[in-house]
Design an enzyme around this catalytic site. Structure first.
Site, PDB file in Angstrom:
ATOM      1  N   SER A 106       2.525   7.664   4.623  1.00  0.00           N
ATOM      2  CA  SER A 106       3.518   6.950   4.742  1.00  0.00           C
ATOM      3  C   SER A 106       3.739   6.522   6.100  1.00  0.00           C
ATOM      4  O   SER A 106       4.168   5.113   6.576  1.00  0.00           O
ATOM      5  CB  SER A 106       4.849   7.791   4.936  1.00  0.00           C
ATOM      6  OG  SER A 106       5.026   8.564   3.571  1.00  0.00           O
ATOM      7  N   ARG A 141      13.521  12.887 -36.981  1.00  0.00           N
ATOM      8  CA  ARG A 141      13.738  14.542 -36.871  1.00  0.00           C
ATOM      9  C   ARG A 141      14.998  15.208 -37.381  1.00  0.00           C
ATOM     10  O   ARG A 141      16.034  14.902 -37.054  1.00  0.00           O
ATOM     11  CB  ARG A 141      13.401  15.010 -35.371  1.00  0.00           C
ATOM     12  CG  ARG A 141      13.377  16.306 -34.945  1.00  0.00           C
ATOM     13  CD  ARG A 141      12.354  17.131 -35.701  1.00  0.00           C
ATOM     14  NE  ARG A 141      12.342  18.753 -35.241  1.00  0.00           N
ATOM     15  CZ  ARG A 141      11.607  19.493 -35.609  1.00  0.00           C
ATOM     16  NH1 ARG A 141      10.749  19.266 -36.876  1.00  0.00           N
ATOM     17  NH2 ARG A 141      11.900  20.764 -35.235  1.00  0.00           N
ATOM     18  N   GLU A 188       2.670   3.062  -2.873  1.00  0.00           N
ATOM     19  CA  GLU A 188       3.596   1.996  -2.537  1.00  0.00           C
ATOM     20  C   GLU A 188       4.734   2.251  -1.860  1.00  0.00           C
ATOM     21  O   GLU A 188       5.747   1.528  -1.981  1.00  0.00           O
ATOM     22  CB  GLU A 188       3.616   1.132  -3.785  1.00  0.00           C
ATOM     23  CG  GLU A 188       2.407   0.783  -4.753  1.00  0.00           C
ATOM     24  CD  GLU A 188       1.783  -0.521  -3.743  1.00  0.00           C
ATOM     25  OE1 GLU A 188       2.714  -1.407  -3.489  1.00  0.00           O
ATOM     26  OE2 GLU A 188       0.628  -0.472  -3.586  1.00  0.00           O
ATOM     27  N   GLY A 189       4.894   3.228  -1.174  1.00  0.00           N
ATOM     28  CA  GLY A 189       6.017   3.656  -0.126  1.00  0.00           C
ATOM     29  C   GLY A 189       6.688   4.681  -1.421  1.00  0.00           C
ATOM     30  O   GLY A 189       7.278   4.236  -2.163  1.00  0.00           O
TER      31      GLY A 189
HETATM   32  C1  LIG Z   1      -2.815   7.827  -7.773  1.00  0.00           C
HETATM   33  C2  LIG Z   1      -2.760   7.205  -6.293  1.00  0.00           C
HETATM   34  C3  LIG Z   1      -3.098   6.076  -6.104  1.00  0.00           C
HETATM   35  C4  LIG Z   1      -2.974   5.534  -4.639  1.00  0.00           C
HETATM   36  N1  LIG Z   1      -3.610   4.314  -4.413  1.00  0.00           N
HETATM   37  C5  LIG Z   1      -3.602   3.887  -3.127  1.00  0.00           C
HETATM   38  C6  LIG Z   1      -4.232   2.839  -2.786  1.00  0.00           C
HETATM   39  O1  LIG Z   1      -4.872   2.198  -3.580  1.00  0.00           O
HETATM   40  N2  LIG Z   1      -4.554   2.523  -1.582  1.00  0.00           N
HETATM   41  C7  LIG Z   1      -3.872   3.241  -0.602  1.00  0.00           C
HETATM   42  O2  LIG Z   1      -3.944   2.944   0.676  1.00  0.00           O
HETATM   43  N3  LIG Z   1      -3.089   4.143  -0.982  1.00  0.00           N
HETATM   44  C8  LIG Z   1      -3.080   4.805  -1.973  1.00  0.00           C
HETATM   45  N4  LIG Z   1      -2.481   5.815  -2.431  1.00  0.00           N
HETATM   46  C9  LIG Z   1      -1.659   6.511  -1.215  1.00  0.00           C
HETATM   47  C10 LIG Z   1      -0.138   6.780  -1.524  1.00  0.00           C
HETATM   48  O3  LIG Z   1       0.066   5.238  -1.089  1.00  0.00           O
HETATM   49  C11 LIG Z   1       0.310   7.578  -0.579  1.00  0.00           C
HETATM   50  O4  LIG Z   1       0.317   8.881  -1.188  1.00  0.00           O
HETATM   51  C12 LIG Z   1       1.410   7.454  -0.074  1.00  0.00           C
HETATM   52  O5  LIG Z   1       1.954   6.328   0.865  1.00  0.00           O
HETATM   53  C13 LIG Z   1       2.396   8.692   0.817  1.00  0.00           C
HETATM   54  O6  LIG Z   1       1.731   9.133   1.505  1.00  0.00           O
HETATM   55  P1  LIG Z   1       0.992  10.740   1.699  1.00  0.00           P
HETATM   56  O7  LIG Z   1       0.502  11.040   0.407  1.00  0.00           O
HETATM   57  O8  LIG Z   1       0.305  10.751   2.727  1.00  0.00           O
HETATM   58  O9  LIG Z   1       2.530  11.362   1.972  1.00  0.00           O
HETATM   59  P2  LIG Z   1       3.547  11.680   3.230  1.00  0.00           P
HETATM   60  O10 LIG Z   1       3.470  10.712   4.138  1.00  0.00           O
HETATM   61  O11 LIG Z   1       2.665  13.039   3.920  1.00  0.00           O
HETATM   62  O12 LIG Z   1       4.904  12.185   2.843  1.00  0.00           O
HETATM   63  C14 LIG Z   1       5.083  13.639   2.518  1.00  0.00           C
HETATM   64  C15 LIG Z   1       6.294  13.534   2.130  1.00  0.00           C
HETATM   65  O13 LIG Z   1       7.191  13.442   3.251  1.00  0.00           O
HETATM   66  C16 LIG Z   1       8.122  12.463   3.121  1.00  0.00           C
HETATM   67  N5  LIG Z   1       8.217  11.542   4.420  1.00  0.00           N
HETATM   68  C17 LIG Z   1       7.291  11.179   5.191  1.00  0.00           C
HETATM   69  N6  LIG Z   1       7.706  10.340   6.173  1.00  0.00           N
HETATM   70  C18 LIG Z   1       9.044  10.369   5.772  1.00  0.00           C
HETATM   71  C19 LIG Z   1      10.458   9.760   6.542  1.00  0.00           C
HETATM   72  N7  LIG Z   1      10.072   9.216   7.769  1.00  0.00           N
HETATM   73  N8  LIG Z   1      11.429  10.286   6.331  1.00  0.00           N
HETATM   74  C20 LIG Z   1      11.592  10.758   5.013  1.00  0.00           C
HETATM   75  N9  LIG Z   1      10.708  11.494   4.318  1.00  0.00           N
HETATM   76  C21 LIG Z   1       9.605  11.203   4.961  1.00  0.00           C
HETATM   77  C22 LIG Z   1       7.682  11.490   1.876  1.00  0.00           C
HETATM   78  O14 LIG Z   1       8.514  10.628   1.367  1.00  0.00           O
HETATM   79  C23 LIG Z   1       7.145  12.545   1.087  1.00  0.00           C
HETATM   80  O15 LIG Z   1       7.938  13.090   0.462  1.00  0.00           O
HETATM   81  C24 LIG Z   1      -2.523   6.365  -3.722  1.00  0.00           C
HETATM   82  C25 LIG Z   1      -2.134   7.639  -3.972  1.00  0.00           C
HETATM   83  C26 LIG Z   1      -1.988   8.106  -5.273  1.00  0.00           C
HETATM   84  C27 LIG Z   1      -1.425   9.435  -5.383  1.00  0.00           C
END
Ligand SMILES: Cc1cc2nc3c(=O)[nH]c(=O)nc-3n(C[C@H](O)[C@H](O)[C@H](O)COP(=O)(O)OP(=O)(O)OC[C@H]3O[C@@H](n4cnc5c(N)ncnc54)[C@H](O)[C@@H]3O)c2cc1C
Length: 428
Positions: free
Chosen positions: A160, A312, A408-409
């Site tokens: 994020s 069903r 995507e956010g």
């Molecule tokens: C199947 C899959 C495909 C993907 N494809 C791509 C891709 O093609 N390219 C790419 O670049 N990325 C890709 N991603 C990555 C994806 O965009 C990230 O997983 C996503 O942006 C969330 O980041 P994170 O997993 O690090 O979670 P984190 O950012 O660590 O967040 C963890 C939790 O904390 C919360 N959080 C974080 N900051 C805040 C805040 N300020 N306020 C409140 N809550 C907060 C989040 O909402 C979440 O619930 C993919 C992920 C998956 C699982």
């Protein structure tokens, strides 16, 4: 559908997008045009006849469904020519319509077909017209030999919080090349892509204002796939880490070009006007398409549950004759339609270059993603024990839907964006 040549398609798409703002008010209608209906029915036919029958197999195999991608390429559904035709619709509705139908067929396969558009959108939003013409057709390959592309922004410590990106890009003047180093995480099509678009930092001190996007061309040394991710859902779509180890790319691979980058960095170093607004607008424009994918999954689960509930029989009558079941289906239908309306509104606003006053793109993705998770869970409940098994598709749909509150956010980030837009307040 009639195919255009790559060059013509790229040029026409650019022209059509440029013209969209002026034409827009006259053409938007919730009553779809004949062209839109034809495209919807064409994609629906492919989703029903080719995608759905393959969905279970590729979910179990957890592999990219190349035979289905090849089928899609053969009929022009996968490829830049097809994408350009969907994009050219001045109402902005064709992209969400196509995505909804495809993901109604299956989300894992849908993402294998549409994942390339993430990289294409990055090239489109940051690249010059020459870069678009050079790289976009390569993202897709040809109808006979389709390829996929990857967009690599996320990193182990930068999800994020995009400003935390550690991958670096250093300019080597003697070779007129950029040298990329770092690790990307979760990249859809990462490592199997023909073209990778990589977000890297050229100046760590500037945070996200020091970022730039680079194309890593096919066969570049120093880019390697890392671990392939084993996922909860969307298992037919390949997701993997990508390692960049002294990966050298020619200077022309910097999207937007050197002059623009230097100008932007100078502005940032002097503390002048941020381009954050432009980045935000790009997201608002792309999010309805992602939302429409979630609408497709939710609709598939709703339709399956409705049919099941009519057939069903328990206590001597179809379960749909119980209010508890019928009302659940009524709520599902209403929420799915509400999601689609938010998606279409935001898609139209993006295409017509309307001001996003309340982050309407984020609203559409947030609503559609959460409805998809909720509706697919409802569908499992309506199918009872059968719904919980892999013999019935709603279990897969529920696993697939969950990603729409994360990538995507995340839903939390969408709420943050909307809350900031409506309040003007700094909310953390
Ligand atoms: C199947 C899959 C495909 C993907 N494809 C791509 C891709 O093609 N390219 C790419 O670049 N990325 C890709 N991603 C990555 C994806 O965009 C990230 O997983 C996503 O942006 C969330 O980041 P994170 O997993 O690090 O979670 P984190 O950012 O660590 O967040 C963890 C939790 O904390 C919360 N959080 C974080 N900051 C805040 C805040 N300020 N306020 C409140 N809550 C907060 C989040 O909402 C979440 O619930 C993919 C992920 C998956 C699982």
């Amino acid at each position: 559908m009639e195919a255009l040549s790559s060059q013509t398609a790229v040029e026409q798409a650019l022209g059509a997008v440029d013209d969209a703002g002026s034409e827009q008010d006259a053409v938007f209608s919730l009553e779809l045009s004949q062209d839109q209906r034809d495209i919807r029915d064409w994609v629906h036919g492919f989703a029903e006849q080719v995608v759905r029958p393959a969905a279970h197999e590729w979910d179990e195999r957890e592999e990219t469904p190349w035979p289905v991608i090849r089928e899609a390429a053969k009929i022009g559904l996968y490829g830049f020519e097809g994408l350009a035709q969907f994009w050219m619709d001045p109402t902005g509705l064709t992209m969400p319509i196509v995505n909804e139908e495809l993901f109604w067929g299956d989300a894992g396969i849908g993402m294998s077909i549409m994942g390339t558009t993430l990289a294409v959108a990055a090239i489109y939003s940051s690249g010059t017209p020459d870069q678009l013409v050079e790289w976009v057709p390569q993202c897709f390959g040809t109808a006979d030999e389709p390829k996929v592309a990857a967009f690599c922004s996320s990193e182990p410590d930068a999800g994020s919080d995009v400003s935390a990106i550690r991958t670096t890009a250093r300019y080597d003047e003697s070779a007129d090349e950029w040298v990329l180093n770092g690790q990307k995480a979760w990249a859809t099509n990462g490592g199997i892509a023909e073209v990778h678009v990589v977000i890297a930092s050229v100046d760590r001190e500037l945070g996200s204002r020091g970022h730039a996007a680079f194309v890593v061309p096919p066969g570049a040394n120093g880019l390697e796939q890392g671990a392939k991710v084993k996922k909860h859902g969307l298992r037919a779509s390949h997701t993997a880490d990508v390692h960049l180890d002294d990966c050298r790319v020619p200077s022309r691979c910097l999207l937007g070009g050197r002059e623009k980058l230097d100008e932007r960095l100078a502005r940032a170093r002097e503390g002048r006007g941020s381009r954050g607004q432009a980045a935000m607008k790009t997201f608002e424009v792309s999010r309805p398409t992602v939302g429409s994918q979630a609408v497709g999954i939710a609709r598939a689960a709703y339709e399956y549950a409705l049919d099941y509930a009519k057939e069903r029989v328990q206590f001597g009558r179809p379960i749909v004759e119980n209010q508890a079941i019928a009302f659940a289906l009524a709520d599902m239908k209403m929420e799915i339609d509400a999601s689609r309306l938010l998606v279409w509104r935001a898609a139209w606003m993006g295409r017509a270059e309307k001001e996003f006053e309340a982050a309407e793109g984020s609203m559409s993705k947030l609503k559609a993603g959460e409805v998809a998770v909720w509706a697919t869970e409802r569908a499992i409940q309506i199918l009872g024990g059968n719904g919980y098994t892999r013999e019935y598709p709603v279990e897969r749909m529920h696993r697939d839907a969950k990603i729409y509150t994360i990538f995507e956010g995340t839903s939390e980030i969408q709420r943050l964006v909307i809350a900031r837009a409506i309040s003007g307040a700094r909310i953390d």
